[in-house]
Structure formats: structure tokens, C-alpha cells
Design a protein around this motif. Structure first.
Motif, PDB file in Angstrom:
ATOM      1  N   ILE A   6      -7.548  -0.515   0.327  1.00 13.95           N
ATOM      2  CA  ILE A   6      -7.470   0.084   1.669  1.00 13.95           C
ATOM      3  C   ILE A   6      -6.213   0.952   1.753  1.00 13.95           C
ATOM      4  CG2 ILE A   6      -7.286  -0.428   4.157  1.00 13.95           C
ATOM      5  CD1 ILE A   6      -8.698  -3.118   3.546  1.00 13.95           C
ATOM      6  N   GLU A   7      -6.377   2.167   2.265  1.00 16.55           N
ATOM      7  CA  GLU A   7      -5.259   3.130   2.320  1.00 16.55           C
ATOM      8  C   GLU A   7      -5.253   3.824   3.684  1.00 16.55           C
ATOM      9  OE1 GLU A   7      -2.665   4.805   0.709  1.00 16.55           O
ATOM     10  OE2 GLU A   7      -2.807   6.277   2.306  1.00 16.55           O
ATOM     11  N   THR A   8      -4.107   3.719   4.394  1.00 10.60           N
ATOM     12  CA  THR A   8      -3.983   4.408   5.698  1.00 10.60           C
ATOM     13  C   THR A   8      -2.548   4.936   5.887  1.00 10.60           C
ATOM     14  OG1 THR A   8      -3.318   2.395   6.879  1.00 10.60           O
ATOM     15  CG2 THR A   8      -5.681   2.873   6.850  1.00 10.60           C
ATOM     16  N   SER A   9      -1.904   5.383   4.796  1.00 10.17           N
ATOM     17  CA  SER A   9      -0.469   5.691   4.949  1.00 10.17           C
ATOM     18  C   SER A   9      -0.188   6.990   5.687  1.00 10.17           C
ATOM     19  CB  SER A   9       0.211   5.729   3.580  1.00 10.17           C
ATOM     20  OG  SER A   9      -0.276   6.822   2.845  1.00 10.17           O
ATOM     21  N   CYS A  10      -1.179   7.914   5.707  1.00 11.12           N
ATOM     22  CA  CYS A  10      -0.910   9.191   6.363  1.00 11.12           C
ATOM     23  C   CYS A  10      -2.111   9.594   7.218  1.00 11.12           C
ATOM     24  CB  CYS A  10      -0.548  10.236   5.307  1.00 11.12           C
ATOM     25  SG  CYS A  10       0.062  11.766   6.018  1.00 11.12           S
ATOM     26  N   THR A 301      -5.795  13.352  -4.153  1.00  9.64           N
ATOM     27  CA  THR A 301      -5.433  13.181  -2.742  1.00  9.64           C
ATOM     28  C   THR A 301      -5.656  11.719  -2.361  1.00  9.64           C
ATOM     29  OG1 THR A 301      -7.614  14.064  -2.280  1.00  9.64           O
ATOM     30  CG2 THR A 301      -5.795  15.573  -1.991  1.00  9.64           C
ATOM     31  N   ASP A 302      -5.126  11.314  -1.199  1.00 13.38           N
ATOM     32  CA  ASP A 302      -5.109   9.894  -0.837  1.00 13.38           C
ATOM     33  C   ASP A 302      -6.515   9.283  -0.826  1.00 13.38           C
ATOM     34  OD1 ASP A 302      -2.426  10.197  -0.624  1.00 13.38           O
ATOM     35  OD2 ASP A 302      -2.347  10.180   1.564  1.00 13.38           O
ATOM     36  N   ASN A 303      -6.638   8.113  -1.425  1.00 14.30           N
ATOM     37  CA  ASN A 303      -7.935   7.416  -1.492  1.00 14.30           C
ATOM     38  C   ASN A 303      -7.713   5.925  -1.726  1.00 14.30           C
ATOM     39  OD1 ASN A 303      -8.380   6.813  -4.619  1.00 14.30           O
ATOM     40  ND2 ASN A 303      -7.366   8.794  -4.435  1.00 14.30           N
ATOM     41  N   GLY A 304      -8.742   5.138  -1.510  1.00 11.67           N
ATOM     42  CA  GLY A 304      -8.625   3.688  -1.663  1.00 11.67           C
ATOM     43  C   GLY A 304      -8.773   3.233  -3.108  1.00 11.67           C
TER      44      GLY A 304
END
Ligand code: KG4
Ligand code: ZN
Length: 340
Positions: A6-10, A301-304
Motif C-alpha cells: 500500500i502506497e499513499t505518500s504523495c 512512478t509511485d506504485n504499490g
């Protein structure tokens, strides 16, 4: 081993299920581009609100696309920093609640470790030592990696990150947000030698970066030329700016390779999508006899998936961690969490 990342940093709400550290069963990313693009940058308050709306549907989608139930998940991994504090807390609190309710182990992951491990999804056979350039919207850092989790910082940016400079210059040129991919495309129509923007190499031998002077040089140039700035010069500004950033990133990274005797470089983070950067890393790598690895753009790019992959190598290699709620309930989000 099945890991839910799970990723929600930005500004991306992301979740993924990966099997045995390398097989991506699902990788769902809900972008908030529409929300932030009219402001020319991420608005933290709006990012948090969007994460709250998106987080449960995104996790549900990741599980259903992977055809996996929560009961089958062995480990939950969540980004705990660095990033926007409110945004991080949405992912972390959700992950804790799911882990607690389903009696699953939970581990907190450093976002930069996630970017570094994104390359292992496609090159699981990579061996150490490695030199890593992490280049994203918030970070421009060089690390020597001597083994799993053994990161040594060699250099960092003293001011703006490279991605931030791309985004700010795109804003000055009224090209839209996020600036990196737009400048990448626009630069193809321009002459990279047209404008001699500065290359901030700092003092000789230093592995630190600085991009704010370059950004100011673009602003000063545009001020001299306008307003309004002729549309015909925009591709030349984009190409000349991009060439300056790439020259610095290439020079510093290969200087770090020389100083550390590294013959394997990994290029990760959102800016690693940049087509000129990829091309010049490969060319320099061939000249210097250094092998260069970078992930497919959707993993830069941002991903889980990258968060789940980092958890596999940092926590899962020795077996599944015990689900110990008191320990993980104390996990905190840290906006400036260091990697090393
Ligand atoms: O890793 P990432 O998704 O988020 C952060 O952790 O910051 O990186 C986002 C950054 C943005 O600044 C974006 O403009 C930049 O990556 N970026 C690029 C390209 N694609 C994304 N920069 C240059 N060229 C690109 N093709
Ligand atoms: Zn990132």
C-alpha cells in the motif's frame, strides 16, 4: 508468499499484490492528477482527502484483480515515510486496521527503499554491490547498496529535487502538470544546445546536487525574452533545461561509480522515466563498462508493487514475520524518514 503493498505518500493512491517478491498479480494506481493539475503542483490537504476516498476501493480492486482474498495474504506492507504526513497517515492507518482485523503481520516501508526495489521486480537476479540514483519529485539521492537493506548515502540534493525542477520549469512555461513527462515530450522538438543553462556541479568530487540555480536561470531567461514568450522558443527552453539536468545526473552518478568502483547502476524514481536520461545512462554505461538497469515506466512512478517488493526482500526473505499487533500499532508515519 503473497504480499499486499500500500502506497499513499504523495498524490497516488496505490495498492498491489505480489507473489514471491517478483510476480505482480495486480498493481492498481488511482492518480490524483485531475485534482492537482489546475494548481500546478500537489496540494497536501486535497491529496489527503482524495486518499481517504480512494484507499478502500483501490485495495479492493488490487485484491480482486489478483483474484486473492485478504485471508490468503501473508504480509501487509505500507509506506511510512518520507512523504506528505497526512497522506502517509491515510495509508498507514488503513493498513493497521486491515492487519488488526484480519490478524495479519504488517511492516512499514521507506518510500525510497520502495523505489530502489522497483528494479528487482524485473531484475530479481541483480546482485550487490549496486549504485542507485533515486530521482523523483521529492528526492535526488545517490546510494551505495551493499546488500538487502544496507544503504549508504553518497549524495543528495542541497535544494530542489530534479523532478521538482521539471515540474516548476513546466509551470513557468505554462505546459501543465506533472512537468516531467510534458518537458520530455516537448524537448524532442527543441535544440538541447540552444541555451547554455548552468550545470551545477558544485565543488569537484562532490556527489551532492543542486537544481534551484538552474530553475532560476530558466526564470531569468524567460523574463528577458518576454512577456509574452514566443511559442517557438518553448521547445528550445525545454530541451536545453532537460539536457542540463541530465548532464548533471549522469556526471555525478558516474563519478560516484568511479569513486566506489561500482559496475552496476540502478536508475529509479519518477524521473527515471525520462527518455534522454535513460539513453544517456546506457551510452555512458557502455563507455565506462558499467551495466545500467531501470524499471519499466509504470514501475518508476509511485506504485504499490515496489512497496510489496521491498517488504519481500527486507522482511520476507527469512520467512513471514509474526503478526504482533502491539509492535505494529506503534508504527508511525515520518515525513522526513531517512533511508540510511
Ligand atoms: O517517484 P514519483 O512518482 O513521485 C515521487 O516520489 O516524487 O516521481 C514523480 C516525479 C514528478 O516530478 C514528475 O514530473 C517526474 O517524476 N517525472 C519525470 C518523467 N516522468 C515523471 N521527469 C522527467 N521526465 C519524465 N519522463
Ligand atoms: Zn516516489
Amino acid at each position: 508468499m503473497l504480499i499486499l503493498g500500500i502506497e499513499t505518500s504523495c498524490d497516488e493512491t496505490a495498492a498491489a499484490v505480489i507473489k514471491d517478491g517478483r510476480q505482480i498479480l495486480s498493481n492498481i494506481v488511482a492518480s490524483q492528477l485531475e485534482v492537482h493539475s489546475k494548481y500546478g503542483g500537489v496540494v497536501p490537504e486535497l491529496a489527503c482527502r482524495k486518499h481517504i476516498e480512494n484507499i478502500i476501493p483501490v485495495i479492493d480492486q488490487a485484491l480482486s484483480a489478483a483474484e486473492i482474498s485478504l485471508a490468503e495474504i501473508d504480509l501487509i506492507a505500507v509506506t511510512r515515510g518520507p512523504g506528505l504526513i497526512g497522506a502517509l497517515l491515510v495509508g498507514l492507518s488503513t493498513a493497521k486496521a486491515i492487519a488488526y482485523a484480519h490478524k495479519k503481520p504488517l511492516v512499514g516501508i521507506n518510500h525510497l527503499a520502495g523505489h530502489i526495489y522497483s528494479v528487482f521486480l524485473e531484475y530479481p537476479e541483480l546482485s550487490f554491490p549496486l549504485l542507485a540514483l533515486v530521482v523523483s519529485g521529492g528526492h535526488t539521492e545517490l546510494y551505495q547498496i551493499r546488500g538487502h537493506g544496507d544503504f549508504c548515502q553518497l549524495g543528495t540534493t542541497l535544494d530542489d529535487a530534479a523532478g521538482e525542477a521539471f515540474d516548476k520549469v513546466a509551470k513557468m512555461l505554462a505546459l501543465g502538470y506533472p512537468g516531467g513527462p510534458i518537458i520530455d515530450k516537448c524537448a524532442r522538438e527543441g535544440d538541447p544546445q540552444a541555451i547554455p543553462f548552468p550545470r551545477p556541479y558544485l565543488n569537484k568530487g562532490s556527489l551532492d546536487f543542486s537544481f534551484s540555480g538552474l530553475k532560476t536561470a530558466v526564470a531569468v531567461y524567460l523574463k528577458k525574452k518576454g512577456p509574452p514568450v514566443g511559442q517557438e522558443i518553448i521547445p528550445h527552453v525545454a530541451a536545453s533545461f532537460q539536457q542540463a539536468v541530465v548532464d548533471v545526473l549522469v556526471a555525478k552518478t558516474f563519478e560516484a561509480a568511479r569513486q566506489t568502483g561500482s559496475n552496476r547502476i540502478i536508475l529509479v524514481g519518477g524521473v527515471a522515466c525520462n527518455s534522454l536520461l535513460r539513453k544517456e545512462f546506457i551510452t555512458q554505461g557502455q563507455e565506462a563498462n558499467v551495466r545500467v538497469y531501470y524499471p519499466s515506466p509504470y514501475l518508476c512512478t509511485d506504485n504499490g508493487a515496489m512497496i510489496a517488493c521491498a517488504a519481500y526482500y527486507l522482511f520476507g526473505l527469512e520467512g513471514i514475520p509474526a503478526p504482533s499487533p502491539p509492535a505494529y500499532l506503534e508504527l508511525d508515519a515520518v515525513a522526513d524518514l531517512p533511508l540510511a
